[in-house]
Write an enzyme that holds these catalytic residues in place. Structure first.
Site, PDB file in Angstrom:
ATOM      1  N   ASP A 232     -60.153 123.663  12.690  1.00 14.82           N
ATOM      2  CA  ASP A 232     -59.079 124.638  12.538  1.00 14.82           C
ATOM      3  C   ASP A 232     -59.608 126.073  12.655  1.00 14.82           C
ATOM      4  O   ASP A 232     -60.705 126.378  12.187  1.00 14.82           O
ATOM      5  CB  ASP A 232     -58.427 124.440  11.161  1.00 14.82           C
ATOM      6  CG  ASP A 232     -57.228 125.341  10.960  1.00 14.82           C
ATOM      7  OD1 ASP A 232     -56.288 125.254  11.763  1.00 14.82           O
ATOM      8  OD2 ASP A 232     -57.235 126.137   9.998  1.00 14.82           O
ATOM      9  N   GLU A 269     -59.602 124.310  17.702  1.00 13.56           N
ATOM     10  CA  GLU A 269     -58.460 125.190  17.933  1.00 13.56           C
ATOM     11  C   GLU A 269     -59.037 126.567  18.196  1.00 13.56           C
ATOM     12  O   GLU A 269     -59.329 127.320  17.272  1.00 13.56           O
ATOM     13  CB  GLU A 269     -57.536 125.221  16.705  1.00 13.56           C
ATOM     14  CG  GLU A 269     -56.334 126.133  16.911  1.00 13.56           C
ATOM     15  CD  GLU A 269     -55.710 126.611  15.601  1.00 13.56           C
ATOM     16  OE1 GLU A 269     -54.513 126.894  15.600  1.00 13.56           O
ATOM     17  OE2 GLU A 269     -56.416 126.710  14.580  1.00 13.56           O
TER      18      GLU A 269
END
Ligand SMILES: [Ca+2]
Ligand SMILES: [Ca+2]
Length: 523
Positions: A232, A269
């Protein structure tokens, strides 16, 4: 001196020996999986928001046992790997602010439930990766609670603090005062929380913190036996001025994880253009989500014209390759942070099928967001792009989740899974056919991509090649049938091996491609 040289030679031989042994182990594993047709991580992934997927204890909230229960559904669809959005304890419904990295949120179940999931998935040759959210913690994480006690505390330096007023006024939204029990600000120093005050950023200059994160990674990979991570907020581990430290951190993390597992996968990401993603790939993160490509695929399906998609893919891949020969591209249509592809395409099933056809024939590891395969809709705010999966009419399926009231996807707006399974024309079966073909084709799974010289503005076409398998993929984006005049090279691809529609006509060197059809020819 001589002694030293002998010793060096001895060390070299020892090293080469260990190295080649390791290499052999890797090769053995790879051959085994290749025989079985598993090319992980070059395979089709499925992103699950556990909360909305399947509920086994009738509290309306999806759980880990629910994912186990639906593994056969995913197997039937052809899924080869699953990405679970955060499953750790957290105060929020989305769980991107974590309070305990080595446990499962009680709503979702227990660590034993999770171990069962890994075992059951592996039995079906499905790999499991989980979200690793370590740019920040929750402000309720015990580390931050300790850190808040002040500079003398061991955990204080796990986070980023400052007293510099110039920085505060430059970045007013990212710096926050602590509050006392009455809610009054404690005005000694501020902490950095890029996203909001409830998510304080971790300090990767602190070696102890790095060790903690590495141990968390090893716990999941080794002790729990998962197959990798979705990382993330990768861009935010260091500020832009210190981006090189960010690359180096991921190289270190990769090396450490390589020590405990072969064939594990990290997909980041890294929200940005290809030039932002590429440097992270060098000996670091295996793949970055290709946001630019996702916009381009949806745009092509929407406008129904060739928008230079293939040239874009080729350009991005050659850039990635220059940074990392073993790069993998993570391709997708939309994820849990974006309006659902179906809504982006005005709820037009044909357009959604075209988008799926492109996604599942392009190079890379395609990621499907849960519900895309049944055409679920959804627009922001976030809760409404993460609505309950629709299993049957009128919530007849026992495990239907109901933690929130759905606004976009209900069994009145979406044909539920139960009704799509046996309808050969359903979007579910469109996905299933494409995945089934992709899995059996090395050219689609591992091959590179080349452009064609076929000219038709409403059609996207390309070659995919691996070893002695060579394919020509043709995708009619439009609602009208299209005629394609084959060039000398293209006319050699004269065996139709896959088609999403009947009624394909091949006359001399002319193909009549039905509306919205996806065709694949072999040499
Ligand atoms: Ca439940
Ligand atoms: Ca950060």
């Amino acid at each position: 001196m001589q002694k030293k040289i002998f010793f060096l030679i001895f060390l070299t031989i020892l090293f080469l020996n260990i190295y080649s042994q390791n290499n052999e182990i890797i090769k053995k594993q790879d051959t085994n999986s290749l025989i079985k047709g598993i090319f992980y991580p070059n395979c089709v992934f499925y992103e699950i928001f556990v909360q909305s997927f399947y509920d086994t204890n009738n509290d309306g909230i999806g759980d880990i046992k629910g994912v186990v229960k639906k593994l056969d559904y995913l197997s039937n669809l052809g899924i080869q790997a699953i990405w679970l959005m955060p499953i750790n304890p957290s105060p929020s419904y989305h769980k991107y602010d974590i309070t305990d990295y080595c446990n499962i949120h009680p709503d979702y179940g227990t660590i034993n439930d999770f171990k069962t999931l890994v075992k059951e998935a592996h039995k079906r040759d499905i790999k499991i990766i989980i979200d690793l959210v370590v740019n920040h913690t929750s402000s309720n994480h015990p580390w931050f609670v300790e850190a808040s006690k002040g500079k003398g505390n061991k955990y204080h330096d796990y986070y980023v603090w400052s007293t510099d007023k110039a920085i505060f006024s430059k970045e007013p939204y990212h710096w926050h005062f602590l509050k006392d029990s009455l809610g009054n600000e404690i005005r000694d120093e501020k902490y950095y929380g890029f996203f909001w005050h409830g998510m304080p950023d971790l300090n990767y200059d602190n070696e102890e913190l790095r060790k903690e994160i590495i141990n968390i990674g090893k716990f999941w990979l080794k002790d729990i036996n998962i197959d990798g991570f979705r990382l993330d907020a990768v861009r935010f581990f260091y500020p832009e001025e210190e981006i090189k430290k960010n690359y180096r951190w991921w190289q270190q993390f990769r090396r450490e994880m390589d020590n405990v597992k072969t064939n594990f996968f990290m997909v980041g990401e890294i929200w940005g253009e290809d030039t932002v993603v590429a440097p992270f790939l060098t000996k670091g993160i295996n793949a970055g989500f290709n946001f630019d490509l996702s916009y381009a695929i949806i745009n092509a399906a929407n406008k129904q014209v060739d928008n230079g998609l293939i040239e874009k893919v080729i350009k991005i891949r050659s850039l990635y390759k220059s940074y990392e020969p073993d790069f993998i591209d993570a391709i997708f249509l939309t994820n849990h942070d974006q309006d659902r592809v179906m809504s982006e395409l005005q709820n037009n099933i044909d357009k959604a099928k075209v988008a799926a056809s492109l996604l599942l024939t392009l190079p890379g590891s395609p990621f499907i967001y849960y519900g895309e395969e049944i055409g679920m809709r959804g627009k922001k705010p976030d809760e409404l792009i993460r609505e309950p999966m629709i299993w049957d009419y009128d919530n007849k399926e026992k495990g239907q989740t109901y933690w929130e009231e759905a606004l976009y996807s209900t069994s009145r707006t979406i044909v539920p899974v139960s009704a799509q399974l046996n309808d050969s024309n359903s979007i579910f079966n469109h996905y299933k056919k494409l995945i089934g073909f992709r899995k059996k084709s090395k050219a689609l799974t591992l091959g590179d991509i080349k452009s064609t010289d076929l000219k038709n503005i409403n059609v996207i076409s390309f070659y995919r090649e691996f070893e002695n398998e060579s394919l020509l993929v043709i995708c009619n984006l439009s609602k009208k049938e299209q005629i394609i005049y084959l060039s000398e090279l293209a006319s050699k691809y004269n065996k139709l091996v896959f088609s999403t529609k009947g009624g394909v006509e091949i006359i001399d060197n002319k193909i009549v491609v039905p509306a919205y059809a996806n065709l694949i020819f072999k040499k």
